[in-house]
Design an enzyme around this catalytic site. Structure first.
Site, PDB file in Angstrom:
ATOM      1  CB  VAL A   9      -0.986   0.026   1.195  1.00 18.91           C
ATOM      2  CG1 VAL A   9      -2.074  -1.029   1.020  1.00 18.91           C
ATOM      3  CG2 VAL A   9      -0.280  -0.160   2.518  1.00 18.91           C
ATOM      4  CB  SER A  10       0.774   4.258  -2.098  1.00 18.91           C
ATOM      5  OG  SER A  10       0.761   3.473  -3.259  1.00 18.91           O
ATOM      6  CB  THR A  11      -0.579   6.372   2.252  1.00 23.73           C
ATOM      7  OG1 THR A  11      -1.892   5.815   2.206  1.00 23.73           O
ATOM      8  CG2 THR A  11      -0.357   7.247   1.023  1.00 23.73           C
ATOM      9  CD  GLN A  14      -3.266   3.688  -0.051  1.00 24.33           C
ATOM     10  OE1 GLN A  14      -2.201   3.089  -0.206  1.00 24.33           O
ATOM     11  NE2 GLN A  14      -3.893   4.289  -1.037  1.00 24.33           N
ATOM     12  N   GLY A  36       3.133   2.066   3.138  1.00 25.99           N
ATOM     13  CA  GLY A  36       3.688   3.390   2.847  1.00 25.99           C
ATOM     14  C   GLY A  36       4.862   3.343   1.898  1.00 25.99           C
TER      15      GLY A  36
END
Length: 185
Positions: A9-11, A14, A36
């Site tokens: 997940v990018s952040t 999330q 992240g």
């Protein structure tokens, strides 16, 4: 032979649960998850640990190809490394796998489209920000204290009112009040 999953997940806020459920359903006996971590960065701790963990005959499984990476070169390098190590790859959502030449060809095409999508999104974002700037709008958090309120704060300070009282009157933090009180007129 084991199915090993990788999720990203990018952040940090999330939730990877959708990916984890899909990987579990696909038979993953272990899942490595980066929180992240941008797909454009090759140096992701859990991806590195996952690649190190994989053994000949294993299958690396991801929920979607862009979870492995958004840069075509990086994705293809990882797939090439896996192929050399006799490790297969599967992407659940796209139904891609490296079991044969057609699967590897489709994987190359899908990786190129993933990068195209990312590059297009970045280009549109930059164009939108430039257009907004030309129209006098700027991004970022809205100001709590506008120029009129800042002037009012300085007037109140000149009358001997404390910064803490001014902050309460303006409905802002003490730090914001100090910042505007120190700004020259």
């Amino acid at each position: 032979m084991a199915t090993i999953g990788y999720a990203r997940v990018s952040t940090t806020d999330q939730d990877p649960q959708l990916q984890l459920d899909a990987l579990s359903e696909a038979g993953a006996v272990r899942v490595f998850t980066d929180h992240g971590a941008s797909g454009s960065k090759a140096d992701r701790p859990q991806l590195m640990a996952c690649l190190d963990h994989l053994r000949e005959g294993d299958v690396l499984t991801v929920w979607k190809l862009d979870r492995l990476g958004r840069d075509t070169r990086h994705v293809l390098d990882v797939i090439s490394e896996l192929t050399e190590r006799k490790i297969n790859f599967t992407s659940i959502t796209e139904g891609l796998h490296t079991d044969g030449p057609m699967g590897r060809a489709m994987l190359t095409i899908m990786a190129a489209f993933a990068q195209l999508e990312r590059d297009t999104m970045i280009e549109r974002t930059r164009a939108g920000l430039a257009a907004a700037a030309q129209n006098g709008r700027r991004g970022g958090r809205p100001r709590k204290v506008d120029d009129a309120l800042a002037l009012r704060a300085r007037e109140l300070k000149s009358k001997g009112i404390s910064a803490q009282e001014i902050a309460m009157m303006l409905g802002c933090s003490l730090a914001t009040a100090y910042r505007h009180l120190s700004t020259p007129t």
